[in-house]
Design an enzyme around this catalytic site. Structure first.
Site, mmCIF file in Angstrom:
data_model
loop_
_atom_site.group_PDB
_atom_site.id
_atom_site.type_symbol
_atom_site.label_atom_id
_atom_site.label_comp_id
_atom_site.label_asym_id
_atom_site.label_seq_id
_atom_site.Cartn_x
_atom_site.Cartn_y
_atom_site.Cartn_z
ATOM 1 N N LEU A 1 33.959 31.946 45.462
ATOM 2 C CA LEU A 1 32.536 32.066 45.807
ATOM 3 C C LEU A 1 32.285 32.067 47.322
ATOM 4 O O LEU A 1 31.185 32.366 47.754
ATOM 5 C CB LEU A 1 31.721 30.957 45.131
ATOM 6 C CG LEU A 1 31.581 31.099 43.609
ATOM 7 C CD1 LEU A 1 30.772 29.936 43.029
ATOM 8 C CD2 LEU A 1 30.917 32.426 43.234
ATOM 9 N N ARG A 2 33.263 31.689 48.115
ATOM 10 C CA ARG A 2 33.223 31.800 49.598
ATOM 11 C C ARG A 2 32.227 30.878 50.287
ATOM 12 O O ARG A 2 32.054 30.985 51.510
ATOM 13 C CB ARG A 2 32.944 33.244 50.047
ATOM 14 C CG ARG A 2 33.887 34.279 49.470
ATOM 15 C CD ARG A 2 35.324 34.062 49.849
ATOM 16 N NE ARG A 2 36.161 35.209 49.505
ATOM 17 C CZ ARG A 2 37.444 35.124 49.177
ATOM 18 N NH1 ARG A 2 38.039 33.933 49.125
ATOM 19 N NH2 ARG A 2 38.138 36.197 48.885
ATOM 20 N N HIS B 1 49.152 29.291 41.945
ATOM 21 C CA HIS B 1 49.282 30.656 42.467
ATOM 22 C C HIS B 1 50.781 30.831 42.710
ATOM 23 O O HIS B 1 51.315 30.340 43.709
ATOM 24 C CB HIS B 1 48.460 30.772 43.756
ATOM 25 C CG HIS B 1 48.695 32.004 44.564
ATOM 26 N ND1 HIS B 1 47.733 32.955 44.767
ATOM 27 C CD2 HIS B 1 49.793 32.427 45.239
ATOM 28 C CE1 HIS B 1 48.220 33.926 45.536
ATOM 29 N NE2 HIS B 1 49.475 33.628 45.836
ATOM 30 N N HIS C 1 46.704 34.388 37.533
ATOM 31 C CA HIS C 1 46.941 35.838 37.679
ATOM 32 C C HIS C 1 48.386 36.299 37.461
ATOM 33 O O HIS C 1 49.045 36.766 38.392
ATOM 34 C CB HIS C 1 46.419 36.365 39.018
ATOM 35 C CG HIS C 1 46.664 35.487 40.230
ATOM 36 N ND1 HIS C 1 47.897 34.979 40.555
ATOM 37 C CD2 HIS C 1 45.817 35.059 41.194
ATOM 38 C CE1 HIS C 1 47.781 34.279 41.674
ATOM 39 N NE2 HIS C 1 46.533 34.315 42.075
ATOM 40 N N ASN D 1 46.513 40.138 45.716
ATOM 41 C CA ASN D 1 47.626 39.212 45.662
ATOM 42 C C ASN D 1 47.551 38.404 44.359
ATOM 43 O O ASN D 1 46.575 37.715 44.168
ATOM 44 C CB ASN D 1 47.502 38.263 46.866
ATOM 45 C CG ASN D 1 48.817 37.653 47.244
ATOM 46 O OD1 ASN D 1 49.828 37.885 46.598
ATOM 47 N ND2 ASN D 1 48.793 36.846 48.283
ATOM 48 N N ASP E 1 39.740 36.416 39.226
ATOM 49 C CA ASP E 1 40.173 36.359 40.629
ATOM 50 C C ASP E 1 39.200 37.152 41.509
ATOM 51 O O ASP E 1 39.598 37.840 42.459
ATOM 52 C CB ASP E 1 41.612 36.859 40.820
ATOM 53 C CG ASP E 1 42.191 36.412 42.167
ATOM 54 O OD1 ASP E 1 41.508 35.678 42.906
ATOM 55 O OD2 ASP E 1 43.329 36.818 42.478
ATOM 56 N N PRO F 1 43.809 40.539 51.031
ATOM 57 C CA PRO F 1 43.994 40.846 49.610
ATOM 58 C C PRO F 1 42.823 40.329 48.778
ATOM 59 O O PRO F 1 42.276 39.268 49.072
ATOM 60 C CB PRO F 1 45.276 40.089 49.253
ATOM 61 C CG PRO F 1 45.284 38.915 50.190
ATOM 62 C CD PRO F 1 44.591 39.365 51.450
ATOM 63 N N GLY F 2 42.435 41.082 47.763
ATOM 64 C CA GLY F 2 41.414 40.610 46.836
ATOM 65 C C GLY F 2 40.408 41.683 46.522
ATOM 66 O O GLY F 2 40.205 42.613 47.300
HETATM 67 O O1 DOR Z 1 43.985 38.702 46.195
HETATM 68 C C1 DOR Z 1 43.742 37.514 46.326
HETATM 69 N N1 DOR Z 1 42.650 37.094 46.981
HETATM 70 N N2 DOR Z 1 44.585 36.622 45.809
HETATM 71 C C2 DOR Z 1 44.471 35.308 46.058
HETATM 72 O O2 DOR Z 1 45.288 34.549 45.601
HETATM 73 C C3 DOR Z 1 43.386 34.803 46.912
HETATM 74 C C4 DOR Z 1 42.245 35.738 46.942
HETATM 75 C C5 DOR Z 1 41.269 35.462 48.032
HETATM 76 O O3 DOR Z 1 40.890 34.283 48.235
HETATM 77 O O4 DOR Z 1 40.840 36.408 48.677
HETATM 78 ZN ZN ZN Z 2 45.808 33.519 43.728
#
Ligand code: DOR
Ligand code: ZN
Length: 432
Positions: free
Chosen positions: A63-64, A181, A234, A280, A307, A325-326
């Site tokens: 949620l940041r 993770h 994941h 990731n 995720d 990543p994400g």
């Molecule tokens: O792709 C990912 N983004 N994998 C993670 O484990 C963390 C996440 C993120 O917080 O952006």
């Molecule tokens: Zn992760």
């Protein structure tokens, strides 16, 4: 008394349509349609042709807030969740400051309650600052108002086996679960994509499947030794499915999630060079994805978790190696599950309820989510239009960030309404 009448839905997509009457947040009646002359004050949802399921529960949401409110807040993320059919989300601890203490987890929990669109349950960090060195105060977070029962350093692996062993041992006294993770960091130095022919051709350092599998194998053995509960975040490779099957057959207390993107997308996406596809663990091969779908249908993988990982434009509109990543996931999860699992006949709607609601609620220890659709149970519900399709547009999603890998794709399965304790939180794509 606040009342809600859901007219003509099919429970789990089975049998004849029924009416479901809700009062004060609880299902009070499930019966033949039409009989109920609703009193004036009753809100009515016409659910003809729709499937009624328990509201979805996401074990893995970023949620940041606090720290990166430019990409997502508890409010915007809660809206995305409600629109995606969710009634509860577990908010990951890799915020800034890290949710490694009672003050931060209580803040997240309180803010979630204020927003009130979805139950926000903070995940506590396993180690102080996600540094992997010293255990965070798990007991204090568990005893806080947030009542934390899931701990994870997600984003990072708890790589030190002694730290992981202690976390697992300690978690048993708290009736908690450690969500790992799984990424052996010594095997993913500089890694940019799945280790294989495609990454090699592009000159990217690879993220081998064994970096995940070796940690999952190790952790299953540690969990068995400690008599503790392990949850694997994941899962992305066929080899991890083998390890999980081995462990489950031997009674290890392990559960596992798969993301929608690992069910649908593969490392073919590398050819686009578009960092929206960087995640990731990385997108794997079609053979891996096929194994993950079968394992989710067969129960070796327990559930789907998004995720959901919002990122700012400057962290995605850049060269691949510099990108974070994400990818977003909350508003597209159901549709991807329909596309990959329901349409091919791997899961029926009862199966969808199991992997998106019941199992995640059990794993997180949420007593009022993922419950049967019978009188006396809390009205945490989702109505799905199974035949409708929609086109994904990142700019139209409720998240502040717009990093969806499904941009422009037409996907099946539309959330018609979401109900949290009898209150309609989302209806026809709008927050209520
Ligand atoms: O792709 C990912 N983004 N994998 C993670 O484990 C963390 C996440 C993120 O917080 O952006
Ligand atoms: Zn992760």
């Amino acid at each position: 008394m606040r009342e809600l009448l859901i007219r003509g839905a099919r429970l789990y997509g089975e049998g004849d349509p029924v009416d479901v009457l809700v009062a004060d947040g609880v299902i009070v009646e499930v019966g033949a349609p039409g009989e109920n002359a609703a009193p004036e004050s009753t809100e009515v949802l016409d659910a003809a042709g729709q499937v009624l399921l328990p509201g979805f529960v996401d074990l893995h949401t970023h949620l940041r807030e606090p720290g990166r409110e430019d990409t997502e807040t508890i409010e915007s993320g809660s809206a995305a969740a409600a629109l995606g059919g969710y009634t509860a989300v577990l908010a990951m601890a890799n915020t800034d400051p890290v949710a490694d203490n009672a003050v931060v987890v209580e803040h997240v929990w309180r803010r979630g309650r204020e927003v009130g669109l979805v139950d926000v349950h903070p995940v506590g960090a396993v180690t102080v600052g996600l540094a992997g060195e010293r255990l965070a105060e798990l007991g204090t977070m568990a005893a806080s108002a947030a009542g934390v029962r899931v701990f994870s350093d997600d984003g990072h692996c708890v790589a030190d086996p002694l730290v992981m062993r202690r976390a697992l041992e300690y978690s048993t006294a708290l009736d908690a679960v450690i969500a790992q993770h799984a990424e052996e960091p010594r095997l993913t130095v500089g890694a940019q994509a799945h280790e294989g022919e495609r990454a090699a051709r592009l000159g990217y350092a690879g993220w081998p499947a064994s970096a995940e599998e070796s940690i999952v194998a190790r952790d299953c053995l540690l969990a068995r030794h400690a008599g503790a509960r392990l949850h694997v975040c994941h899962v992305s490779t066929a080899g991890t499915v083998d390890v999980l099957r081995w462990a489950k057959e031997r009674g290890v207390r392990v559960s596992a999630e798969v993301t929608p993107h690992h069910l649908l997308l593969t490392d073919e996406r590398l050819a686009t060079y578009d960092p929206v596809n960087k995640v990731n663990p990385p997108l794997r091969t079609e053979a891996d994805a096929e194994t993950l779908r079968a394992a989710l249908a067969g129960g070796v993988l327990d559930c789907v978790a998004t995720d959901h990982a919002p990122h700012a434009d400057q962290d995605k509109d850049c060269e691949w190696a510099a990108a974070r990543p994400g990818m977003l996931g909350l508003q597209t999860a159901l549709s991807v599950v329909v596309e990959t699992m329901v349409r091919p006949g791997l899961l029926d709607w009862r199966g969808v309820a199991r992997v998106m609601s019941e199992r995640p609620a059990e794993i997180a220890g949420l007593a009022d989510q993922g419950r049967p659709l019978v009188p006396g149970e809390p009205a945490n519900l989702v109505l799905v239009d199974p035949d409708a399709e929609w086109t994904v547009r990142g700019a139209e999603l409720a998240s502040i960030a717009d990093n969806t890998p499904y941009e422009g794709m037409r996907l099946p399965g539309v959330v018609a309404a979401t109900v949290l304790r009898g209150r309609v939180t989302a209806r026809e794509g709008k927050i209520r």
